[in-house]
Design an enzyme around this catalytic site. Structure first.
Site, PDB file in Angstrom:
ATOM      1  N   LYS A 107      66.135  46.031 -25.529  1.00  0.00           N
ATOM      2  CA  LYS A 107      67.957  44.982 -25.112  1.00  0.00           C
ATOM      3  C   LYS A 107      69.246  45.903 -25.334  1.00  0.00           C
ATOM      4  CE  LYS A 107      66.130  40.177 -25.251  1.00  0.00           C
ATOM      5  NZ  LYS A 107      64.587  40.136 -25.312  1.00  0.00           N
TER       6      LYS A 107
HETATM    7  C1  LIG Z   1      64.137  40.323 -24.779  1.00  0.00           C
HETATM    8  C2  LIG Z   1      62.125  39.940 -25.022  1.00  0.00           C
HETATM    9  C3  LIG Z   1      61.537  40.259 -23.842  1.00  0.00           C
HETATM   10  C4  LIG Z   1      61.722  39.317 -22.845  1.00  0.00           C
HETATM   11  O1  LIG Z   1      62.991  40.027 -21.584  1.00  0.00           O
HETATM   12  P1  LIG Z   1      63.818  39.316 -20.756  1.00  0.00           P
HETATM   13  O2  LIG Z   1      64.206  39.959 -19.677  1.00  0.00           O
HETATM   14  O3  LIG Z   1      63.864  37.889 -21.138  1.00  0.00           O
HETATM   15  O4  LIG Z   1      62.132  38.492 -19.710  1.00  0.00           O
HETATM   16  C5  LIG Z   1      60.319  40.769 -24.099  1.00  0.00           C
HETATM   17  N1  LIG Z   1      60.040  41.413 -25.003  1.00  0.00           N
HETATM   18  C6  LIG Z   1      60.753  41.251 -26.700  1.00  0.00           C
HETATM   19  C7  LIG Z   1      60.808  42.679 -27.035  1.00  0.00           C
HETATM   20  C8  LIG Z   1      62.086  41.695 -26.253  1.00  0.00           C
HETATM   21  O5  LIG Z   1      62.939  41.409 -26.737  1.00  0.00           O
END
Ligand SMILES: *Cc1c(COP(=O)(O)O)cnc(C)c1O
Length: 427
Positions: A107
């Protein structure tokens, strides 16, 4: 570039408008009016380009002339200033490590890009924006880190008290400056509800925006990962299948945007934990959101994935068409722990629970002889220290900056109700 609401009941807006609004006034997600594929020549020679050049080419049309070229180039370069390696795990399987950013989760890319765009749009500080975000763990840290010190932007993060890991809590409560952490006496859904209520509350005069993958500036830069992986693999492997551990389906949906831009991707697998709204939909065509169940891959504990509507749009809302390019499977915590152990035994690779769910997705999909599978490792295993160490019976090394972080003092404000939040936002 203009964006329309997928609820089709709100005015079209520019990129800037979409970034500042987050969600359209009719509660729909914004979607770009046009998607123009990149040239074949560029894709065929992609290994001749730097990651900065590739990312700029991928994102350019979605920003248009609203940010000058040199500024956008700088934003992109700062956003992706770390590694995105594909690490071999088995003969026909690799993992795309997306955890080399400052908060050790994928993210970071979206948060850093969005922060810089918002910072640019707000540089004269005429119209202060408050980013209001609820987190079950990873989003909060990435957003706090990405927005730290950005002029004209205040960040307010709500997280459920006692329900995030120590490292995650420190990442969002120790920065200070324009970042405030509100510790909610409740669960993640309570945080999310409070945020939603605030967005609809006419009594709050601050300009509020979201920083989750609903926001186009957080969603779209995730396309970059797929280009970077392709660049590393395409000379050796023709048919690439991505398996993406999915919660809100923003990441995988960005991969599909990369495909629309002409990146040759054979197939997408969305791997989920027991929160299986989409896998169920792929079985029977019925979309039935549920309340979320807690799991060891907690960043994917989502019962009503917000970006799935964008995926359906990308496949022209045609179920048969969707099925040809996309599969989705769900796995239990027991499956996930077994996969972590199996991966470690076979290749000494340490996967975090989210990555392990991605790996399971590839197993279930069953790769054909000429296919190469890539599962996305979305967080560093150290972020899920207890689960990883207990499952593998193995100590893992804690990076030096995380050791420093753990020593820092937590600063948060405890709140218990929406009124507490409103009072905080008004004063
Ligand atoms: C947010 C997150 C996800 C999921 O991603 P999306 O884009 O919401 O499908 C998967 N793994 C981790 C470690 C995350 O922080």
């Amino acid at each position: 570039m203009n964006y329309y609401s997928l609820n089709h009941n709100a005015p079209n807006v520019s990129f800037k408008g979409a970034v500042i609004n987050g969600l359209a006034p009719d509660r729909g997600l914004y979607f770009p009016e046009n998607i123009t594929p990149l040239s074949k020549d560029f894709i065929e020679n992609i290994d001749q380009y730097s990651n900065e050049e590739i990312a700029f080419k991928a994102i350019e049309q979605f920003v248009g002339d609203e940010i000058p070229k040199d500024v956008l180039q700088k934003i992109v370069a700062e956003t992706i200033s770390f590694e995105f390696p594909v690490v071999s795990v088995e003969d026909n399987i690799g993992t795309l490590e997306l955890f080399h950013g400052p908060t050790l989760a994928f993210k970071d890319v979206g948060a850093r890009f969005m922060a810089r765009c918002l910072g640019y749009f707000n540089q004269n500080n005429t119209n202060k924006v408050t980013v209001l975000v609820a987190t079950s763990g990873d989003t909060g840290g990435a957003v706090a880190n990405g927005f730290l010190g950005v002029n004209g932007v205040d960040v307010v993060i709500l997280y459920p008290s006692g329900k995030v890991s120590d490292i995650q809590e420190k990442q969002l409560t120790t920065l200070g400056k324009n970042i405030t952490a509100l510790e909610v006496n409740g669960v993640f859904d309570d945080c999310q509800d409070m945020v939603k209520t605030a967005f609809l509350d006419a009594g709050i005069e601050r300009q509020l925006t979201s920083a989750n993958s609903i926001n186009v500036a957080r969603w779209l830069p995730q396309m970059f990962y797929y280009f970077f992986a392709y660049k590393q693999l395409y000379k050796q492997h023709k048919d690439i299948v991505f398996s993406v551990p999915s919660g809100n389906f923003g990441n995988i949906c960005a991969g599909m945007m990369a495909q629309k831009l002409g990146l040759p991707i054979k197939h997408f697998v969305a791997a989920t934990n027991v929160n299986d709204t989409v896998p169920q939909f792929m079985k029977d065509g019925k979309y039935e959101p549920k309340s979320s169940q807690p799991t060891i891959s907690n960043a994917m504990d989502v019962g009503n994935p917000s970006n799935f509507i964008r995926i359906q749009q990308l496949f022209n809302n045609d179920f048969a068409n969707l099925k040809t390019g996309f599969s989705s499977f769900s796995f239990s915590d027991t499956d996930t722990k077994e996969a972590m152990t199996r991966i470690y035994k076979n290749s000494t690779y340490i996967a975090d629970p989210h990555g392990a769910v991605g790996y399971l997705g590839l197993e279930k999909y069953e790769l054909q002889a000429d296919e190469y599978g890539v599962f996305l490792e979305t967080a560093h295993p150290v972020k899920f220290l207890d689960v990883v160490e207990n499952t593998l019976n193995q100590k893992i090394d804690i990076p030096a900056d995380i050791q420093e972080l753990i020593k820092k003092e937590k600063k948060s404000l405890l709140i218990s109700s929406y009124n507490d939040l409103k009072e905080f936002l008004i004063n």
